[in-house]
Write a protein that holds these residues in place. Sequence first.
Motif, PDB file in Angstrom:
ATOM      1  N   GLY B  87       0.810  -1.212   0.000  1.00  0.00           N
ATOM      2  CA  GLY B  87       0.000   0.000   0.000  1.00  0.00           C
ATOM      3  C   GLY B  87       0.842   1.259   0.000  1.00  0.00           C
ATOM      4  O   GLY B  87       0.317   2.365   0.082  1.00  0.00           O
ATOM      5  N   GLY B  88       2.152   1.098  -0.091  1.00  0.00           N
ATOM      6  CA  GLY B  88       3.042   2.257  -0.092  1.00  0.00           C
ATOM      7  C   GLY B  88       3.047   2.955  -1.452  1.00  0.00           C
ATOM      8  O   GLY B  88       3.090   2.304  -2.490  1.00  0.00           O
ATOM      9  N   LEU B  89       2.979   4.274  -1.403  1.00  0.00           N
ATOM     10  CA  LEU B  89       3.168   5.105  -2.603  1.00  0.00           C
ATOM     11  C   LEU B  89       4.412   5.928  -2.327  1.00  0.00           C
ATOM     12  O   LEU B  89       4.446   6.707  -1.370  1.00  0.00           O
ATOM     13  N   THR B  90       5.453   5.714  -3.124  1.00  0.00           N
ATOM     14  CA  THR B  90       6.734   6.364  -2.864  1.00  0.00           C
ATOM     15  C   THR B  90       7.124   7.228  -4.044  1.00  0.00           C
ATOM     16  O   THR B  90       7.099   6.776  -5.186  1.00  0.00           O
ATOM     17  N   LYS B  91       7.463   8.476  -3.754  1.00  0.00           N
ATOM     18  CA  LYS B  91       7.925   9.394  -4.794  1.00  0.00           C
ATOM     19  C   LYS B  91       9.443   9.448  -4.739  1.00  0.00           C
ATOM     20  O   LYS B  91      10.017   9.820  -3.714  1.00  0.00           O
ATOM     21  N   LYS B 101       9.195  11.409  -0.786  1.00  0.00           N
ATOM     22  CA  LYS B 101       8.044  11.298   0.096  1.00  0.00           C
ATOM     23  C   LYS B 101       7.486   9.891  -0.026  1.00  0.00           C
ATOM     24  O   LYS B 101       7.544   9.285  -1.094  1.00  0.00           O
ATOM     25  N   ARG B 102       6.969   9.389   1.069  1.00  0.00           N
ATOM     26  CA  ARG B 102       6.376   8.063   1.033  1.00  0.00           C
ATOM     27  C   ARG B 102       5.147   8.043   1.925  1.00  0.00           C
ATOM     28  O   ARG B 102       5.203   8.510   3.062  1.00  0.00           O
ATOM     29  N   VAL B 103       4.026   7.559   1.398  1.00  0.00           N
ATOM     30  CA  VAL B 103       2.833   7.396   2.226  1.00  0.00           C
ATOM     31  C   VAL B 103       2.361   5.951   2.093  1.00  0.00           C
ATOM     32  O   VAL B 103       2.430   5.362   1.016  1.00  0.00           O
ATOM     33  N   VAL B 104       1.951   5.363   3.196  1.00  0.00           N
ATOM     34  CA  VAL B 104       1.335   4.037   3.142  1.00  0.00           C
ATOM     35  C   VAL B 104      -0.160   4.298   3.163  1.00  0.00           C
ATOM     36  O   VAL B 104      -0.730   4.701   4.163  1.00  0.00           O
ATOM     37  N   GLN B 105      -0.777   4.153   1.983  1.00  0.00           N
ATOM     38  CA  GLN B 105      -2.123   4.680   1.782  1.00  0.00           C
ATOM     39  C   GLN B 105      -3.196   3.605   1.837  1.00  0.00           C
ATOM     40  O   GLN B 105      -4.375   3.905   1.751  1.00  0.00           O
ATOM     41  N   VAL B 121      -1.975  11.582  -8.800  1.00  0.00           N
ATOM     42  CA  VAL B 121      -1.536  10.189  -8.893  1.00  0.00           C
ATOM     43  C   VAL B 121      -2.609   9.322  -8.247  1.00  0.00           C
ATOM     44  O   VAL B 121      -3.027   9.598  -7.121  1.00  0.00           O
ATOM     45  N   ALA B 122      -3.079   8.326  -8.982  1.00  0.00           N
ATOM     46  CA  ALA B 122      -4.133   7.444  -8.471  1.00  0.00           C
ATOM     47  C   ALA B 122      -3.545   6.072  -8.172  1.00  0.00           C
ATOM     48  O   ALA B 122      -2.659   5.598  -8.889  1.00  0.00           O
ATOM     49  N   VAL B 123      -4.016   5.456  -7.099  1.00  0.00           N
ATOM     50  CA  VAL B 123      -3.538   4.124  -6.705  1.00  0.00           C
ATOM     51  C   VAL B 123      -4.732   3.183  -6.612  1.00  0.00           C
ATOM     52  O   VAL B 123      -5.766   3.533  -6.037  1.00  0.00           O
ATOM     53  N   ASP B 135      -2.374  14.249  -4.567  1.00  0.00           N
ATOM     54  CA  ASP B 135      -1.684  15.363  -5.197  1.00  0.00           C
ATOM     55  C   ASP B 135      -0.270  14.885  -5.568  1.00  0.00           C
ATOM     56  O   ASP B 135       0.454  14.386  -4.700  1.00  0.00           O
ATOM     57  N   ALA B 136       0.106  15.026  -6.823  1.00  0.00           N
ATOM     58  CA  ALA B 136       1.399  14.484  -7.265  1.00  0.00           C
ATOM     59  C   ALA B 136       2.576  15.217  -6.628  1.00  0.00           C
ATOM     60  O   ALA B 136       3.665  14.671  -6.516  1.00  0.00           O
ATOM     61  N   GLY B 137       2.341  16.461  -6.211  1.00  0.00           N
ATOM     62  CA  GLY B 137       3.423  17.228  -5.603  1.00  0.00           C
ATOM     63  C   GLY B 137       3.649  16.842  -4.157  1.00  0.00           C
ATOM     64  O   GLY B 137       4.774  16.532  -3.750  1.00  0.00           O
ATOM     65  N   THR B 138       2.576  16.820  -3.387  1.00  0.00           N
ATOM     66  CA  THR B 138       2.704  16.637  -1.935  1.00  0.00           C
ATOM     67  C   THR B 138       2.351  15.233  -1.453  1.00  0.00           C
ATOM     68  O   THR B 138       2.633  14.889  -0.312  1.00  0.00           O
ATOM     69  N   LEU B 139       1.700  14.448  -2.306  1.00  0.00           N
ATOM     70  CA  LEU B 139       1.130  13.136  -1.946  1.00  0.00           C
ATOM     71  C   LEU B 139       0.025  13.270  -0.884  1.00  0.00           C
ATOM     72  O   LEU B 139      -0.265  12.316  -0.150  1.00  0.00           O
TER      73      LEU B 139
END
Lengths: 111, 396
Positions: B87-91, B101-105, B121-123, B135-139
């Motif tokens: 579930g991680g989204l990592t930039k 930046k990394r968020v576990v969404q 960015v869609a997951v 948001d692609a900039g800030t996640l």
Amino acid sequence: MARLVLILAAALAAWSAAAAAGPDAARQKELLYMLKHDCGSCHGMTLKGGLGPALLPENLRDRADEDLHESIVNGHPGTAMPPWGPLLGPGEARWLVTILRQGAGQGGGTQ
Amino acid sequence: MTSRWKALLVTLVLSLACAGGAGAAEPMVRGTGDLGIVIERAAGTVLVVDTTARAILSRVEGLGDLSHASAVFSRDERYAYVFGRDGGLTKVDILSGKVVKRVVQSGNSIGGAISQDGRLVAVSNYKPGGVKIFDAGTLDLVADIPADYGAGDPSKVVGLVDAPGHKFVFSLWDGGEIWMVDMTDPNSPVTTKFEDIGIQPYDALISGDGRYYIAGLFGEDGMALLDLWHPEAGVKRVLDGYGRGEQKLPVYKMPHLEGWAIADGHAFVPAVGRHEVLVISLGTWQEVARIPVHGQPVFVMARPDGRQVWVNFALPANDTVQVIDVPSRRIVKTLTPGKGVLHMEFTPRGEEVWVSVRDRDKIIVYDTARIEPVTELPADKPSGIFFTARAHRIGL
């Protein structure tokens, strides 16, 4: 720590293999690799689930050994779970059930 | 040489080496159009690679569980957005080789897409099933779209792509539906649902012009087609019952669909549970050929010019790659890179293709004209390979 877990997992594996007269050490290594990478393509490399359900010990608590064995060997028609029987030798599905119960698939296996 | 000169030389070499070492941390001053990333699935790392030098530039750590991972690129081709299994989204900044930046969404995700304007960015998620848009900039989270289809848990979501008109399109594995989300106003997404499109869509592709969205079905033989120029016409079944009456083989790895598979006015798609690549005519959507291949296809990918299609396979045939000549629809070469061929990616104009070979811990680069290996690069259990040229392709 990871090394210790690996050693313990290997020791457990060796012990249960002796108990069940399952696959030899080399084949166990192959099976753990398969569990991690091939089963893992649906169930997650750490077996926490994906397209298929999670296979950690706590997820399997309510399932009988025979039931798990049946799932591995014959799959579940109508779902994405294929029958793995054609790729397994005698006793290997049973050994995999033991390994799953021990949680040896998670993070362990061979890298 | 005097000892004094020697000392000076050593100092010079050392300072150069240090500057080189610092290069991995400080952004390089260079373009990124010939760069890409390679997922190292077991280690949770990605390699930043240079397709001109055929070299590894850096290794980026700390991306979590990448056992199933994919990536898209920002349209300036500097950032990779990596979607991990956990579930991680990592930039990732590929110039500095660092995680920005990394968020576990979610608990469990499968893939993602970047919007037409590069701002979102869609997951797509398995657990809880649905799509989240960032948001692609800030996640930062912009929209949360649970895949509720009126039965129990939300559906697992597959086949998420971007489409023209600020849209995302995806399929519901459990629900058997295709959803189209219009993000023209990011604060109020408009979702259009297409129900009963078939049993268990497993993945989808969108044609390079962004017009046709095609979902493959696992639970039955056929594919579901949505013409995005005419969504009001609904979803149409194509290749209906392509394997009727034939015994399906067990499927040890889900096939994948990607926009690359369109060549010469035809779509080349994997037949589920069969040793075949199906060829469909675009427009009429009739099956025009079946090409017998070595195993069950996983990726069926056209070289950017469409002259060749490269195919890899599921277990137990995953040591092989076959190359199909598009005009004659014949296999012109069978390669055996080694066990665990997981992915292939063409350089932007297709003169070379990079192939990941998991069990040999390497990437093999092939010249596509001669169909011969050019070089090999070491990688730890490599899987997906993604080059920045994807940034400017609809659906990739």
